[in-house]
Design an enzyme around this catalytic site. Sequence first.
Site, PDB file in Angstrom:
ATOM      1  CD  GLU A   1      -3.208  -2.101   6.256  1.00  0.00           C
ATOM      2  OE1 GLU A   1      -2.666  -1.216   5.805  1.00  0.00           O
ATOM      3  OE2 GLU A   1      -1.756  -2.871   5.450  1.00  0.00           O
TER       4      GLU A   1
ATOM      5  CD  GLU B   1       8.077   4.637  -4.291  1.00  0.00           C
ATOM      6  OE1 GLU B   1       7.375   4.013  -4.329  1.00  0.00           O
ATOM      7  OE2 GLU B   1       8.079   5.999  -3.465  1.00  0.00           O
TER       8      GLU B   1
ATOM      9  CB  CYS C   1       7.928   9.729  -0.433  1.00  0.00           C
ATOM     10  SG  CYS C   1       8.024  11.287   0.396  1.00  0.00           S
TER      11      CYS C   1
ATOM     12  CB  SER D   1       2.455   2.560  -3.291  1.00  0.00           C
ATOM     13  OG  SER D   1       1.036   2.253  -3.821  1.00  0.00           O
TER      14      SER D   1
ATOM     15  CE  LYS E   1      -5.969   2.331   5.883  1.00  0.00           C
ATOM     16  NZ  LYS E   1      -5.259   0.986   6.311  1.00  0.00           N
TER      17      LYS E   1
ATOM     18  CG  PHE F   1       5.146   1.201   5.752  1.00  0.00           C
ATOM     19  CD1 PHE F   1       6.200   1.086   5.828  1.00  0.00           C
ATOM     20  CD2 PHE F   1       4.996   1.525   4.312  1.00  0.00           C
ATOM     21  CE1 PHE F   1       7.862   1.517   5.588  1.00  0.00           C
ATOM     22  CE2 PHE F   1       6.296   1.053   3.924  1.00  0.00           C
ATOM     23  CZ  PHE F   1       7.298   1.276   4.229  1.00  0.00           C
TER      24      PHE F   1
HETATM   25  P1  NAD Z   1       0.214   1.793   0.537  1.00  0.00           P
HETATM   26  O1  NAD Z   1      -0.265   2.308  -0.765  1.00  0.00           O
HETATM   27  O2  NAD Z   1       0.226   0.579   0.645  1.00  0.00           O
HETATM   28  O3  NAD Z   1      -0.285   1.980   1.263  1.00  0.00           O
HETATM   29  C1  NAD Z   1      -0.942   3.007   2.096  1.00  0.00           C
HETATM   30  C2  NAD Z   1      -2.304   3.581   2.605  1.00  0.00           C
HETATM   31  O4  NAD Z   1      -3.518   2.714   1.715  1.00  0.00           O
HETATM   32  C3  NAD Z   1      -2.436   2.167   3.860  1.00  0.00           C
HETATM   33  O5  NAD Z   1      -3.083   2.928   4.453  1.00  0.00           O
HETATM   34  C4  NAD Z   1      -3.033   0.895   3.122  1.00  0.00           C
HETATM   35  O6  NAD Z   1      -3.527   0.158   4.100  1.00  0.00           O
HETATM   36  C5  NAD Z   1      -3.897   1.170   1.960  1.00  0.00           C
HETATM   37  N1  NAD Z   1      -4.069   0.627   0.977  1.00  0.00           N
HETATM   38  C6  NAD Z   1      -3.458  -0.519   0.570  1.00  0.00           C
HETATM   39  N2  NAD Z   1      -3.347  -1.185  -0.112  1.00  0.00           N
HETATM   40  C7  NAD Z   1      -5.302  -0.754  -0.260  1.00  0.00           C
HETATM   41  C8  NAD Z   1      -5.865  -0.977  -1.147  1.00  0.00           C
HETATM   42  N3  NAD Z   1      -6.309  -1.917  -2.284  1.00  0.00           N
HETATM   43  N4  NAD Z   1      -7.363  -0.285  -1.879  1.00  0.00           N
HETATM   44  C9  NAD Z   1      -7.093   0.734  -1.024  1.00  0.00           C
HETATM   45  N5  NAD Z   1      -6.426   0.991   0.147  1.00  0.00           N
HETATM   46  C10 NAD Z   1      -5.452   0.660   0.430  1.00  0.00           C
HETATM   47  O7  NAD Z   1       2.025   2.213   0.644  1.00  0.00           O
HETATM   48  P2  NAD Z   1       2.789   2.233   1.934  1.00  0.00           P
HETATM   49  O8  NAD Z   1       3.031   1.049   1.965  1.00  0.00           O
HETATM   50  O9  NAD Z   1       1.968   2.517   3.393  1.00  0.00           O
HETATM   51  O10 NAD Z   1       3.556   3.568   1.869  1.00  0.00           O
HETATM   52  C11 NAD Z   1       4.684   3.492   0.967  1.00  0.00           C
HETATM   53  C12 NAD Z   1       4.471   4.178  -0.242  1.00  0.00           C
HETATM   54  O11 NAD Z   1       4.055   6.118   0.205  1.00  0.00           O
HETATM   55  C13 NAD Z   1       5.507   4.716  -1.104  1.00  0.00           C
HETATM   56  O12 NAD Z   1       4.745   4.103  -2.353  1.00  0.00           O
HETATM   57  C14 NAD Z   1       5.666   6.016  -0.844  1.00  0.00           C
HETATM   58  O13 NAD Z   1       6.867   6.977  -2.245  1.00  0.00           O
HETATM   59  C15 NAD Z   1       4.381   6.283  -1.090  1.00  0.00           C
HETATM   60  N6  NAD Z   1       5.231   7.758   0.485  1.00  0.00           N
HETATM   61  C16 NAD Z   1       4.200   8.862  -0.949  1.00  0.00           C
HETATM   62  C17 NAD Z   1       4.727  10.183   0.046  1.00  0.00           C
HETATM   63  C18 NAD Z   1       4.291  11.562  -0.740  1.00  0.00           C
HETATM   64  O14 NAD Z   1       4.397  12.584   0.169  1.00  0.00           O
HETATM   65  N7  NAD Z   1       4.238  11.275  -1.876  1.00  0.00           N
HETATM   66  C19 NAD Z   1       4.716  10.826   0.869  1.00  0.00           C
HETATM   67  C20 NAD Z   1       5.327   9.544   2.138  1.00  0.00           C
HETATM   68  C21 NAD Z   1       5.447   7.917   1.093  1.00  0.00           C
END
Ligand code: NAD
Length: 496
Positions: A176, A381, A281, A226, A173, A149
């Site tokens: 959401e 985090e 991040c 994450s 994808k 997000f």
């Molecule tokens: P998230 O892991 O909750 O979601 C990321 C994606 O995974 C979304 O599209 C979500 O719909 C999907 N998802 C969520 N739960 C799932 C499941 N159980 N099974 C399959 N898919 C699932 O992350 P977020 O809260 O949207 O984003 C923040 C996180 O992203 C933070 O931890 C941040 O550090 C990380 N991030 C990392 C980088 C990097 O380059 N390392 C860059 C940006 C964000």
Amino acid sequence: MERISHFIAGKVVPGESGRHGDVFNPATGERTHQVDFATAEEVGRAVEAARAAAGPWGTTSLARRAEILFRIRRTLDAHRGDLARAVTLQHGKVLSDAAGEVARGIDNVDYACGIPNLLAGRYAERASTGVDVYSVRQPLGVVAGITPFNFPAMVPLWMCASAIACGNAFVLKPSEKDPAASMLLAELFSEAGLPDGVFNVVQGDKVAVDTLLAHPDVRAISFVGSTPIARYIYEEAARHAKRVQALAGAKNHMVVLPDADVQMAADAAVSAAYGSAGERCMAVSVVVPVGRVAEPLVQAITERLSNLRIGPGLDEKSEMGPLVTKEHREKVASYMDSAAKQGAKVLVDGRDHPLYGKDGFFFGASLIDQVTPEMDCYRDEIFGPVLSVVRAGTYDEAMTLVNANPWGNGAAIFTRDGGAARRFQEEVEAGMVGVNVPIPVPVAYFSFGGWKASLFGDTHIYGPESINFYTRGKVVTERWPDPSTSAVDLGFPQNR
Ligand code: NAD
């Protein structure tokens, strides 16, 4: 209520599942949209559209692909403001910050415009007598991206610019929580002349992600999100024999040595900790002052916090907007509660920000001192506007702390001592290092990626490593008929 649907084969396609998620304007707390959640069949249709497009697109000349990328670049440039507004309205970050995200996303299209040069292989004439050798890189076919997000425009562009330039068709994808930017990207790509089916968007949750992970026609998965989900994506994609890169969470440390310019370090810490309300991040979430610099640094940071202008992202005066959802806000607040209980000193407390409750998911800039590695606020985090201070007695103590942390996305050092900085960049276990630079996100022609629990897989995202990730290498060894050198030889071929 307005709906946000899928984008398949060049068209907006309403969802059929009856399942959906709520999308909020974080600055008002208002539910503004519903986003459709795709079924496995709907994801299958997007993959099928991509498969049909991948063949012709993969054999389109480099000149023509580059021409379309240049047109995409011009179209995105003309709509920077619209993209930034779409980000602000659903993510909450302030407009100037959203514009920065869009700019860093477009940098990846700039890079991809050089695809004829990036894909050029090597040629060795007369590698053996009468034999020439050359290498080519060919597209994979259908590839998919799953995005978080916090950068709803930039992270999709990190992935799809190179993927498409390399001749693949892409299925995105998006998160959401803020899916509007991905639909705008799809429409702008179409307007710029990208053939239907080369870029598709399926909205959804775990159902959509699991379908992409298991689909036999999807050759590679790029994920950013994450750490627990990244680990799952990495393992599942590998189980289905797919190429995968899964970029994950972070806890970025900023070490400040006693000789650093305290005012410069305080400006940098505040910018990097509270920009985008800490939902980056690469945000600095831990400051590690070494020795006597601790008191003046903590004081300089504290002074700056009372001047931060917190407010709605669309208000030009705001420097920091709200958090993305109410649930996320509550989670961030819980770390302040536990820090206080576990013995840390809450110096600035953002839990009761005056705009919260009245106007959306606001949380004030918060500062916690005397944090130790066992505390929850250090171990997890937080992903909010909360900066922890962990004091260290010496450089070695600071380095031990940073390297013992399970994450290794970014790390920064502030000092005037070139020798100390050089030692830091060599010793620190992180993929991106800043020397007097708090957020060292590499430019688009280098690649981005962390170490340890910040990345699962061996390829960093965008830049040169993305060209390898999104193509398969082939080496051709070639001889043209010359009857005078032809003979039967059962030995293993040697170079002569
Ligand atoms: P998230 O892991 O909750 O979601 C990321 C994606 O995974 C979304 O599209 C979500 O719909 C999907 N998802 C969520 N739960 C799932 C499941 N159980 N099974 C399959 N898919 C699932 O992350 P977020 O809260 O949207 O984003 C923040 C996180 O992203 C933070 O931890 C941040 O550090 C990380 N991030 C990392 C980088 C990097 O380059 N390392 C860059 C940006 C964000």
